[in-house]
Write a protein that holds these residues in place. Structure first.
Motif, short mmCIF file in Angstrom:
data_model
loop_
_atom_site.label_atom_id
_atom_site.label_comp_id
_atom_site.label_asym_id
_atom_site.label_seq_id
_atom_site.Cartn_x
_atom_site.Cartn_y
_atom_site.Cartn_z
N MET A 1 0.83 -1.20 0.00
CA MET A 1 0.00 0.00 0.00
C MET A 1 0.86 1.26 0.00
SD MET A 1 -3.18 -0.54 -0.30
CE MET A 1 -2.79 -1.81 -1.46
N VAL A 2 1.96 1.24 0.74
CA VAL A 2 2.86 2.40 0.75
C VAL A 2 3.50 2.60 -0.62
CG1 VAL A 2 5.04 3.28 1.71
CG2 VAL A 2 3.31 2.33 3.22
N VAL A 3 3.95 1.51 -1.23
CA VAL A 3 4.57 1.60 -2.56
C VAL A 3 3.57 2.14 -3.58
CG1 VAL A 3 5.52 0.24 -4.46
CG2 VAL A 3 6.29 -0.18 -2.12
N ILE A 4 2.36 1.60 -3.56
CA ILE A 4 1.34 2.05 -4.51
C ILE A 4 0.95 3.50 -4.23
CG2 ILE A 4 -1.04 1.68 -5.27
CD1 ILE A 4 -0.57 -1.32 -4.79
N ALA A 5 0.91 3.90 -2.95
CA ALA A 5 0.58 5.29 -2.60
C ALA A 5 1.64 6.25 -3.12
CB ALA A 5 0.44 5.42 -1.09
N ILE A 6 2.90 5.89 -2.99
CA ILE A 6 3.98 6.75 -3.49
C ILE A 6 3.90 6.89 -5.00
CG2 ILE A 6 6.49 6.90 -3.76
CD1 ILE A 6 6.70 5.61 -0.95
N ILE A 7 3.68 5.77 -5.68
CA ILE A 7 3.56 5.82 -7.14
C ILE A 7 2.35 6.67 -7.55
CG2 ILE A 7 3.09 4.43 -9.20
CD1 ILE A 7 4.75 2.20 -7.87
N SER A 8 1.24 6.53 -6.83
CA SER A 8 0.04 7.28 -7.20
C SER A 8 0.20 8.78 -6.96
CB SER A 8 -1.18 6.75 -6.46
OG SER A 8 -1.09 7.07 -5.09
N VAL A 9 0.98 9.15 -5.95
CA VAL A 9 1.23 10.58 -5.71
C VAL A 9 2.03 11.17 -6.87
CG1 VAL A 9 2.48 12.20 -4.24
CG2 VAL A 9 1.00 10.48 -3.21
N PHE A 10 3.04 10.44 -7.33
CA PHE A 10 3.86 10.94 -8.42
C PHE A 10 3.09 10.99 -9.75
CE2 PHE A 10 7.55 9.63 -5.74
CZ PHE A 10 8.06 10.91 -5.57
N THR A 11 2.18 10.06 -9.95
CA THR A 11 1.43 10.03 -11.21
C THR A 11 0.12 10.81 -11.13
OG1 THR A 11 0.33 7.96 -10.62
CG2 THR A 11 2.39 7.80 -11.87
N GLY A 12 -0.29 11.22 -9.93
CA GLY A 12 -1.53 12.00 -9.78
C GLY A 12 -2.78 11.15 -9.80
N GLU A 13 -2.66 9.89 -9.51
CA GLU A 13 -3.80 8.96 -9.54
C GLU A 13 -4.25 8.59 -8.13
OE1 GLU A 13 -5.47 7.89 -12.16
OE2 GLU A 13 -4.21 8.96 -13.60
N ILE A 14 -4.63 9.57 -7.35
CA ILE A 14 -5.03 9.33 -5.97
C ILE A 14 -6.34 8.53 -5.90
CG2 ILE A 14 -5.59 10.42 -3.76
CD1 ILE A 14 -2.68 10.76 -4.65
N VAL A 15 -7.29 8.86 -6.76
CA VAL A 15 -8.57 8.15 -6.75
C VAL A 15 -8.36 6.68 -7.13
CG1 VAL A 15 -10.84 8.02 -7.83
CG2 VAL A 15 -9.87 10.24 -7.23
N THR A 16 -7.49 6.43 -8.08
CA THR A 16 -7.19 5.06 -8.47
C THR A 16 -6.58 4.30 -7.30
OG1 THR A 16 -6.80 5.78 -10.74
CG2 THR A 16 -5.93 3.64 -10.12
N PHE A 17 -5.71 4.96 -6.55
CA PHE A 17 -5.12 4.32 -5.37
C PHE A 17 -6.20 3.95 -4.36
CE2 PHE A 17 -3.73 5.07 -0.96
CZ PHE A 17 -2.93 3.95 -0.81
N MET A 18 -7.13 4.85 -4.10
CA MET A 18 -8.18 4.56 -3.13
C MET A 18 -9.05 3.40 -3.59
SD MET A 18 -9.21 8.34 -1.65
CE MET A 18 -10.19 8.73 -3.06
N MET A 19 -9.38 3.37 -4.88
CA MET A 19 -10.19 2.27 -5.41
C MET A 19 -9.43 0.95 -5.34
SD MET A 19 -12.04 4.19 -8.57
CE MET A 19 -12.76 2.70 -9.20
N LEU A 20 -8.14 0.99 -5.69
CA LEU A 20 -7.32 -0.22 -5.63
C LEU A 20 -7.20 -0.72 -4.21
CD1 LEU A 20 -5.59 -2.21 -7.20
CD2 LEU A 20 -3.66 -0.66 -6.88
N TYR A 21 -7.06 0.21 -3.25
CA TYR A 21 -7.00 -0.19 -1.85
C TYR A 21 -8.28 -0.92 -1.44
CZ TYR A 21 -7.01 0.05 3.19
OH TYR A 21 -7.09 -0.29 4.51
N LEU A 22 -9.42 -0.37 -1.83
CA LEU A 22 -10.68 -1.02 -1.47
C LEU A 22 -10.80 -2.41 -2.07
CD1 LEU A 22 -13.19 1.94 -1.75
CD2 LEU A 22 -12.43 0.78 0.32
#
Length: 57
Positions: free
Chosen positions: A10-31
């Motif tokens: 989750m931390v790795v995916i969160a860092i990648i999503s911050v750099f790519t600007g895909e925060i909503v995608t991160f939240m959906m993937l987390y769910l």
């Protein structure tokens, strides 16, 4: 999946999503991952119960 590994992913995916600007995608993937993890726990629990009751008979 172990809790530490789950948190690491989750931390790795969160860092990648911050750099790519895909925060909503991160939240959906987390769910999705969280839900799959809970389903896996439930299935394992049912399997353990089934295996134990089968050994008793």
């Amino acid at each position: 999946m172990d809790q530490k590994i789950f948190n690491l992913w989750m931390v790795v995916i969160a860092i990648i999503s911050v750099f790519t600007g895909e925060i909503v995608t991160f939240m959906m993937l987390y769910l999705v991952i969280f839900t799959l993890r809970e389903i896996n726990k439930t299935i394992r629990s049912f399997y353990e119960d089934w295996k134990n009751t089968r050994l008793i008979k």
